[in-house]
Design an enzyme around this catalytic site. Structure first.
Site, mmCIF file in Angstrom:
data_model
loop_
_atom_site.group_PDB
_atom_site.id
_atom_site.type_symbol
_atom_site.label_atom_id
_atom_site.label_comp_id
_atom_site.label_asym_id
_atom_site.label_seq_id
_atom_site.Cartn_x
_atom_site.Cartn_y
_atom_site.Cartn_z
ATOM 1 C CG HIS A 8 35.466 4.551 14.356
ATOM 2 N ND1 HIS A 8 34.301 4.928 15.044
ATOM 3 C CD2 HIS A 8 36.374 4.053 15.349
ATOM 4 C CE1 HIS A 8 34.820 5.223 16.462
ATOM 5 N NE2 HIS A 8 35.874 4.538 16.514
ATOM 6 N NE ARG A 41 37.095 7.448 26.931
ATOM 7 C CZ ARG A 41 37.758 6.763 26.468
ATOM 8 N NH1 ARG A 41 38.571 6.811 25.417
ATOM 9 N NH2 ARG A 41 38.069 5.453 27.224
ATOM 10 C CB VAL A 94 37.700 12.052 10.642
ATOM 11 C CG1 VAL A 94 36.406 12.842 10.046
ATOM 12 C CG2 VAL A 94 38.512 11.300 9.735
ATOM 13 C CG ASP A 99 43.149 7.193 19.718
ATOM 14 O OD1 ASP A 99 42.940 7.911 20.465
ATOM 15 O OD2 ASP A 99 42.324 7.210 18.874
ATOM 16 C CB SER A 107 36.432 11.300 20.428
ATOM 17 O OG SER A 107 36.335 10.346 21.480
ATOM 18 C CG HIS A 159 33.393 8.634 15.476
ATOM 19 N ND1 HIS A 159 34.501 8.694 14.486
ATOM 20 C CD2 HIS A 159 33.797 8.390 16.706
ATOM 21 C CE1 HIS A 159 35.521 8.538 15.192
ATOM 22 N NE2 HIS A 159 35.178 8.352 16.483
ATOM 23 C CD GLU A 160 32.230 9.854 7.496
ATOM 24 O OE1 GLU A 160 31.174 9.429 7.705
ATOM 25 O OE2 GLU A 160 32.745 9.571 6.541
HETATM 26 P P1 AMP Z 1 38.276 3.595 18.933
HETATM 27 O O1 AMP Z 1 37.085 3.096 18.628
HETATM 28 O O2 AMP Z 1 38.376 4.933 19.793
HETATM 29 O O3 AMP Z 1 39.161 2.747 19.645
HETATM 30 O O4 AMP Z 1 39.058 3.892 18.016
HETATM 31 C C1 AMP Z 1 39.423 2.959 16.610
HETATM 32 C C2 AMP Z 1 40.256 3.516 15.577
HETATM 33 O O5 AMP Z 1 39.576 4.736 15.058
HETATM 34 C C3 AMP Z 1 41.806 3.727 16.399
HETATM 35 O O6 AMP Z 1 42.532 3.586 15.497
HETATM 36 C C4 AMP Z 1 41.518 5.660 16.471
HETATM 37 O O7 AMP Z 1 42.759 6.225 16.332
HETATM 38 C C5 AMP Z 1 40.535 5.597 15.235
HETATM 39 N N1 AMP Z 1 40.030 6.962 15.278
HETATM 40 C C6 AMP Z 1 39.212 7.446 16.570
HETATM 41 N N2 AMP Z 1 38.734 8.726 16.294
HETATM 42 C C7 AMP Z 1 39.335 9.074 15.138
HETATM 43 C C8 AMP Z 1 39.299 10.260 14.315
HETATM 44 N N3 AMP Z 1 38.531 11.586 14.764
HETATM 45 N N4 AMP Z 1 39.792 10.429 13.055
HETATM 46 C C9 AMP Z 1 40.729 9.283 12.666
HETATM 47 N N5 AMP Z 1 40.670 8.029 13.143
HETATM 48 C C10 AMP Z 1 40.140 8.157 14.419
#
Ligand code: AMP
Length: 289
Positions: free
Chosen positions: A37, A187, A176, A150, A185, A34-35
């Site tokens: 990432h 999720r 974001v 996170d 997220s 998503h945005e």
């Molecule tokens: P994940 O795929 O959930 O393991 O997240 C991968 C990376 O993206 C991690 O460093 C997260 O903290 C970051 N991330 C996930 N959601 C967001 C968000 N809404 N804003 C900024 N970074 C994010």
């Protein structure tokens, strides 16, 4: 865009790029992009010459009752987004490439992992830091970008890199959010019907704490009470709301560096969010999702 699945090929790619004098930026993810990432990618691109993104849903960080098998996946779409956003190398190992045998040696995350997410999800951060350490050794980046969304994870990764001398820079990027405040997220895809609207209780509670603090209240107990009042809503089950420092220690007086961390269940979906008091929710990035 190069796409690699084998750790030794990934390392060879990175070493060849570095031999040409290129600085390598790295964004580890579990995919279903998503945005949030994609903004991490933008930051990595600004600060490095080549950008590697990994997509790996790490079994080690999921508890036995958690959503490992249901975790959303869409590699086709992720690949397209990665190309569009300028990823130079996409690293997509499968579980057997990352863990040919069950790892007997793992990273011990220490006291910062005993509270909050670490208390709610036993073993989670040992799993996270173990895979992050492996990915750092495989990709050998100069810089890695993590999201403040996170917060506990980002601070633990910072200490991993510093305390164990990984010799790379860790950049932590702002959260974001959607225009209505919901933090992006992967999720969020679980939020069906009214739960999407109910999930706004988290960012609303963060804003309420922030405003109360700006109004002159520095007692964390009063701030937590205020936040809990707002977080308590139909379909929302609060798990924790706390004011902590960058080592996850409860603060005795709230200041601009204090971070309000929240976890709550919305319907059956567990969500987390946070705000740095001095920066505020308005200091995060809002996007039309
Ligand atoms: P994940 O795929 O959930 O393991 O997240 C991968 C990376 O993206 C991690 O460093 C997260 O903290 C970051 N991330 C996930 N959601 C967001 C968000 N809404 N804003 C900024 N970074 C994010």
């Amino acid at each position: 865009m190069q796409e690699l699945t084998i750790p030794k090929d990934m390392r060879a790619w990175s070493r060849a790029e570095r031999a040409r004098g290129r600085r390598i930026g790295f964004v580890p993810t579990m995919g279903f992009l998503h945005e949030g990432h994609l903004r991490l990618l933008d930051r990595a691109k600004e600060r490095a010459d080549r950008v590697v993104m990994s997509i790996f849903v790490n079994p080690l960080q999921f508890g036995p009752q958690e959503d490992l098998t249901q975790y959303p996946r869409d590699l086709e779409r992720d690949r397209k987004l990665a190309v569009e956003r300028g990823v130079d190398c996409l690293f997509v190992p499968d579980t057997s490439a990352m863990y040919p045998t069950e790892p007997l040696v793992r990273v011990s995350p220490g006291p910062m992992a005993d509270t909050l997410e670490g208390a709610a999800r036993r073993g989670h951060f040992a799993g996270v830091l173990t895979v992050v350490a492996k990915l750092f050794h495989i990709v050998e980046p100069d810089l890695a970008v993590f999201g403040r969304k996170d917060f506990q994870q980002a601070m633990l990764v910072r200490r991993l890199a510093a305390d164990l001398d990984f010799g790379l820079e860790i950049d932590v990027a702002p959260t974001v959010r959607e225009l209505d405040g919901l933090a992006l997220s992967s999720r969020n895809t679980y939020l069906k019907g009214d739960d999407r609207r109910a999930a706004l209780a988290l960012s609303r509670a963060l804003r309420a704490v922030e405003q109360t603090w700006r109004g002159g209240e520095a007692d964390p107990r009063a701030l937590v009470r205020r936040g809990m009042d707002v977080l308590t809503a139909p379909s929302v089950t609060p798990e924790y709301l706390a004011l902590v420092d960058d080592q996850m220690r409860p603060v005795s007086r709230a200041d601009a560096h204090s971070v309000v961390v929240i976890a709550a269940r919305v319907g059956t979906t567990r969500l987390i969010d946070n705000v740095v008091l001095g920066e505020g929710v308005a200091g995060d990035i809002s996007v039309r999702a």
